[in-house]
Scaffold this active site. Structure first.
Site, short mmCIF file in Angstrom:
data_model
loop_
_atom_site.label_atom_id
_atom_site.label_comp_id
_atom_site.label_asym_id
_atom_site.label_seq_id
_atom_site.Cartn_x
_atom_site.Cartn_y
_atom_site.Cartn_z
N ARG A 105 0.87 -1.19 0.00
CA ARG A 105 0.00 0.00 0.00
C ARG A 105 0.90 1.23 0.00
O ARG A 105 1.65 1.43 0.96
CB ARG A 105 -0.93 0.01 1.22
CG ARG A 105 -1.68 1.32 1.39
CD ARG A 105 -2.82 1.25 2.37
NE ARG A 105 -3.94 0.50 1.84
CZ ARG A 105 -5.18 0.53 2.33
NH1 ARG A 105 -5.45 1.27 3.38
NH2 ARG A 105 -6.12 -0.20 1.78
N HIS A 132 -7.20 0.66 -6.65
CA HIS A 132 -7.40 -0.24 -5.51
C HIS A 132 -8.02 -1.55 -6.05
O HIS A 132 -9.19 -1.84 -5.81
CB HIS A 132 -8.33 0.44 -4.50
CG HIS A 132 -8.30 -0.16 -3.13
ND1 HIS A 132 -7.50 -1.24 -2.80
CD2 HIS A 132 -8.98 0.17 -2.00
CE1 HIS A 132 -7.70 -1.53 -1.51
NE2 HIS A 132 -8.59 -0.71 -1.01
N GLN A 135 -9.93 -4.06 -3.78
CA GLN A 135 -11.27 -3.61 -3.41
C GLN A 135 -12.27 -3.98 -4.51
O GLN A 135 -13.36 -4.48 -4.23
CB GLN A 135 -11.26 -2.08 -3.19
CG GLN A 135 -12.59 -1.53 -2.75
CD GLN A 135 -12.99 -2.02 -1.36
OE1 GLN A 135 -12.21 -1.94 -0.43
NE2 GLN A 135 -14.20 -2.55 -1.22
N ASP A 226 -17.64 6.74 -1.77
CA ASP A 226 -16.41 6.64 -0.99
C ASP A 226 -16.15 8.02 -0.39
O ASP A 226 -16.84 9.00 -0.74
CB ASP A 226 -15.25 6.19 -1.91
CG ASP A 226 -13.94 5.97 -1.16
OD1 ASP A 226 -13.95 5.86 0.08
OD2 ASP A 226 -12.89 5.92 -1.84
N CYS A 266 -16.54 1.24 0.22
CA CYS A 266 -15.34 0.43 0.50
C CYS A 266 -14.93 0.50 1.96
O CYS A 266 -14.24 -0.39 2.45
CB CYS A 266 -14.20 0.88 -0.39
SG CYS A 266 -13.80 2.63 -0.17
N ARG A 294 -13.46 -8.95 1.11
CA ARG A 294 -12.05 -8.63 0.82
C ARG A 294 -11.19 -9.88 1.03
O ARG A 294 -10.34 -10.21 0.20
CB ARG A 294 -11.57 -7.49 1.74
CG ARG A 294 -12.16 -6.13 1.45
CD ARG A 294 -11.73 -5.59 0.11
NE ARG A 294 -10.28 -5.55 0.01
CZ ARG A 294 -9.52 -4.55 0.47
NH1 ARG A 294 -10.07 -3.50 1.03
NH2 ARG A 294 -8.19 -4.59 0.33
N1 CP Z 1 -11.32 -0.55 2.03
C1 CP Z 1 -10.07 -0.58 2.50
O1 CP Z 1 -9.09 -0.73 1.77
O2 CP Z 1 -9.97 -0.47 3.85
P1 CP Z 1 -8.62 -0.21 4.67
O3 CP Z 1 -8.10 1.12 4.25
O4 CP Z 1 -9.04 -0.24 6.11
O5 CP Z 1 -7.65 -1.31 4.35
N1 NVA Z 2 -10.31 6.50 -1.46
C1 NVA Z 2 -9.91 6.07 -0.15
C2 NVA Z 2 -10.09 4.59 -0.03
C3 NVA Z 2 -9.71 4.00 1.30
C4 NVA Z 2 -9.87 2.50 1.32
C5 NVA Z 2 -8.47 6.48 0.11
O1 NVA Z 2 -7.64 6.34 -0.80
O2 NVA Z 2 -8.17 6.96 1.20
#
Ligand code: CP
Ligand code: NVA
Length: 308
Positions: A105, A132, A135, A226, A266, A294
């Site tokens: 990440r 992502h 997701q 989101d 998400c 997930r």
């Molecule tokens: N939806 C998602 O990726 O959640 P986290 O940021 O908690 O991993």
């Molecule tokens: N769009 C959000 C998604 C988190 C899972 C972010 O990038 O923070």
């Protein structure tokens, strides 16, 4: 030896491969529900680099890997000093010599791409500013479970044209699902981005842009939103909270949608901003099922990438 593959966006898979991954996830979930946990990745090790916060992604990969007979380790930014203590190239070559797969990440998509270019183990994008994919795998599994198939399913994305939206459009294109995107001016995908996301479009896919969110949700089976301020955009918070106000998913917006439409997010959600309690806690909401998926979808991906 398995061929080395990385999954940085869903387009790194072919349409058939994406379907295979989803089917594996579905089957592994069905077994899991029966209490069966096949050790398909016995002894394999997952390294997980997180430059941003996470609940679902970290826990789903860690629990999933353990159920499959493998193990995982978390490498936080401050511990490995990626790009500061050591170059991305050196971390990649060393880490991938010891683990079977890397979940990453990152703040910047380019960092994951650079890391993958040196890695001798598969790299999975666990969220970047651009996409992502994990997701979207879980989202598509959730939609398939809800409607039985992707035929005639239509999604309305309401809010920011962000990383989650990008992967959802990519998945919709590859699986032949209709999607309507409703985002304010200045927060919409460019033509080039859309072209890239829809390269593998299949029959049944349709992408429409409808500025008015009340109109956008009218025929949709799935209403998806989101956060308005993604991780890394904190300095834009004040401006974004103003601009996105008309895009809140609330009871009024849901009243303009089909009565049998489901709500997806998400997570994490900022209740009272992009979605109200009355919607996220309503019987139409599938947020918990979606989050739980997930783990199942990613198990499908891990098995597809790593099973010997
Ligand atoms: N939806 C998602 O990726 O959640 P986290 O940021 O908690 O991993
Ligand atoms: N769009 C959000 C998604 C988190 C899972 C972010 O990038 O923070």
């Amino acid at each position: 030896m398995k061929k080395l593959r990385h999954v940085l966006t869903l387009s790194d898979l072919t349409v058939d491969e994406l379907k295979t991954v989803l089917k594996l996830g579905e089957d592994i979930k069905a077994e899991f529900k029966q209490g069966v946990r096949q050790k398909r990745l016995d002894g394999q090790v997952l390294g997980m680099i997180f430059e941003k916060m996470s609940l679902r992604t970290r826990v789903s990969f860690e629990a999933g890997m353990s159920h499959l007979g493998g193990s995982s380790m978390l490498l936080e930014e401050q511990h490995i000093g990626l790009g500061k203590r050591e170059s991305v190239k050196d971390v990649s070559r060393v880490l991938s010599s010891m683990v079977d797969c890397v979940v990453f990440r990152a703040k910047h998509h380019e960092t994951v791409a650079e890391f993958a270019s040196y890695s001798t183990a598969p790299v999975i994008n666990a969220l970047t500013d651009k996409s992502h994919p994990c997701q979207a795998l879980a989202d598509m599994l959730t939609i398939k479970e809800e409607f039985g198939s992707f035929d005639d399913v239509s999604i309305a994305w309401v809010g920011d044209s962000n990383n989650v939206a990008a992967s959802l459009i990519e998945a919709a294109a590859m699986l032949g699902v209709k999607i309507v995107v409703s985002s304010p001016e200045g927060y919409r995908f460019s033509q080039d981005e859309i072209k890239e996301l829809t390269q593998q479009r299949q029959p049944g896919f349709d992408l429409e842009f409808i500025d008015n969110p009340l109109e956008a949700v009218r025929d949709a089976n799935v209403i998806y939103t989101d956060v308005w301020v993604s991780m890394g955009q904190e300095s834009e918070e004040q401006k974004r909270l103003e601009i996105f106000k008309p895009y809140q998913v609330n009871a009024n917006l849901m009243a303009h949608a089909r009565r049998d439409a489901i709500f997806m997010h998400c997570l994490p959600a900022r209740r009272g901003l992009e979605v109200t309690d009355e919607v996220i806690d309503s019987p139409q909401s599938r947020i918990v099922e979606e989050a739980a998926n997930r783990m199942h979808a990613q198990k499908g991906l891990l098995v597809w990438l790593l099973e010997k």
